[in-house]
Scaffold this motif. Structure first.
Motif, PDB file in Angstrom:
ATOM      1  N   ASN A 100     -20.735  21.685  87.267  1.00  0.00           N
ATOM      2  CA  ASN A 100     -21.336  22.155  86.025  1.00  0.00           C
ATOM      3  C   ASN A 100     -22.749  21.580  85.899  1.00  0.00           C
ATOM      4  O   ASN A 100     -22.930  20.368  86.025  1.00  0.00           O
ATOM      5  N   ASP A 142     -20.377  29.495  84.172  1.00  0.00           N
ATOM      6  CA  ASP A 142     -21.387  29.535  83.114  1.00  0.00           C
ATOM      7  C   ASP A 142     -20.673  29.814  81.806  1.00  0.00           C
ATOM      8  O   ASP A 142     -19.883  30.756  81.708  1.00  0.00           O
ATOM      9  N   GLY A 175     -25.236  28.583  87.263  1.00  0.00           N
ATOM     10  CA  GLY A 175     -25.241  28.020  85.913  1.00  0.00           C
ATOM     11  C   GLY A 175     -26.568  27.397  85.548  1.00  0.00           C
ATOM     12  O   GLY A 175     -27.050  27.534  84.418  1.00  0.00           O
TER      13      GLY A 175
END
Length: 353
Positions: A100, A142, A175
């Motif tokens: 992430n 995302d 992302g």
């Protein structure tokens, strides 16, 4: 899913760390080219309630399907899923990705988004990647902020697009690029995640990392220097991205190296209360100015909670609570009319019944 359906420069297979010099905007512009409004939907049973697709769904003879990974194709056929289809998945099946790009999530921001989602519903689907080793679960590629806000709003499902990317640097880049486009990626997120990438040997040097993200090496070097700060210090700056960009955070990092955590937290409070510029903080770091710490007691009370206050989306100050009986409200940049209106409301609240 065909790599070009997300952004130029992404390769679904293999998961490599080869250099790439396209900017985030270059890659994201490719996304706009595939968003359709024809309302078509694929045949078959999806692993959740189907919503209207955001992108055109390739047919079985579409050469785009030739770029699918074997795992994704097997999953897609099993569930009757068409690439780009928006479906609803159980929130309990969604889990954070170890790649992430975001590390910090402000509680106040999540709470605000949760209120909006409760009123308006989820307007934009998140992107998820199947966890092929644990069927029925998905990694967020995302949309981590939306997932947190939906949970805060006590929702049970989330609208999602299931994509074909490996969990790794490629999913991180997707992302990251989307966050850059939304201006939600902070230097503090970069600092923590990029340091982890180097520690885990995903890249051999900061130069390789910079090339891979299409950034100047100096940008990566500054973020890595900020990564040396304790998280408690970074948390204080994350809440005010308007005041703590990379240059200011870099100076705070230099100050921390010489003075330690407590002094650095006091400096951060002074930057906010006195609206210090980066140049003024640099002078403090170099010893040409004083933070006037001697005038403050060593045991100065720290606030227990802080809430950022925004008007029309612009930060105008904050409200802090101390102990059980103290509140401190600081506002600036208000019009005279708004200031007087706030004063009248506070006075009315404090009038005896």
């Amino acid at each position: 899913m065909k790599p070009s359906q997300f952004a130029k420069g992404f390769q679904a297979r293999p998961d490599t760390t080869s250099s790439e010099k396209r900017t985030a905007l270059d890659r994201l512009n490719a996304i706009d080219g595939i968003v359709k409004s024809d309302g078509s939907s694929p045949a078959g049973k999806a692993p959740g309630r189907s919503s209207q697709p955001l992108v055109a769904v390739p047919q079985a003879s579409d050469p785009a399907l030739d770029h699918e990974s074997p795992q994704y194709r097997a999953w897609r056929i099993e569930h009757g899923y068409g690439p780009g289809q928006v479906i609803e998945l159980a929130l309990k099946a969604i889990k954070p990705s170890p790649f992430n790009p975001r590390h910090f999530y402000l509680k106040s921001s999540i709470a605000e988004l949760a209120v909006n989602l409760a009123k308006q519903g989820q307007q934009q689907a998140i992107h998820v990647i199947p966890d092929y080793d644990n069927p029925g679960t998905y990694f967020v590629s995302d949309g981590g902020r939306r997932v947190r806000a939906l949970k805060e709003a006590n929702k049970e499902t989330v609208k999602a697009i299931v994509i074909d990317l490996p969990i790794g640097i490629q999913s991180y880049k997707l992302g990251y690029d989307l966050n850059v486009q939304r201006d939600s990626q902070t230097v503090f997120d970069n600092a923590v995640v990029w340091k982890r990438f180097l520690d885990d040997k995903h890249f051999q040097s900061q130069k390789e990392l910079a090339e891979h993200l299409g950034l100047d090496e100096s940008t990566v070097a500054v973020a890595l220097s900020i990564a040396k700060l304790p998280e408690v210090v970074m948390q204080e700056m994350v809440a005010r991205p308007d005041r703590f960009g990379s240059n200011m955070a870099y100076q705070v990092g230099r100050y921390h190296s010489a003075r330690g955590v407590d002094s650095t937290l006091r400096l951060i409070n002074k930057i906010l209360s006195d609206d210090l510029s980066t140049r003024q903080v640099a002078d403090i770091v170099k010893g040409r100015a004083s933070t006037q710490e001697s005038a403050k007691p060593a045991g100065r009370q720290r606030y227990a909670q802080r809430m950022e206050i925004k008007l029309d989306g612009v930060s105008v100050g904050d409200l802090k609570s101390y102990g059980d009986d103290r509140l401190e409200l600081r506002l600036r940049g208000l019009s005279k009319e708004k200031r007087d209106d706030i004063l009248r409301q506070i006075e009315n609240m404090l009038l005896p019944n």
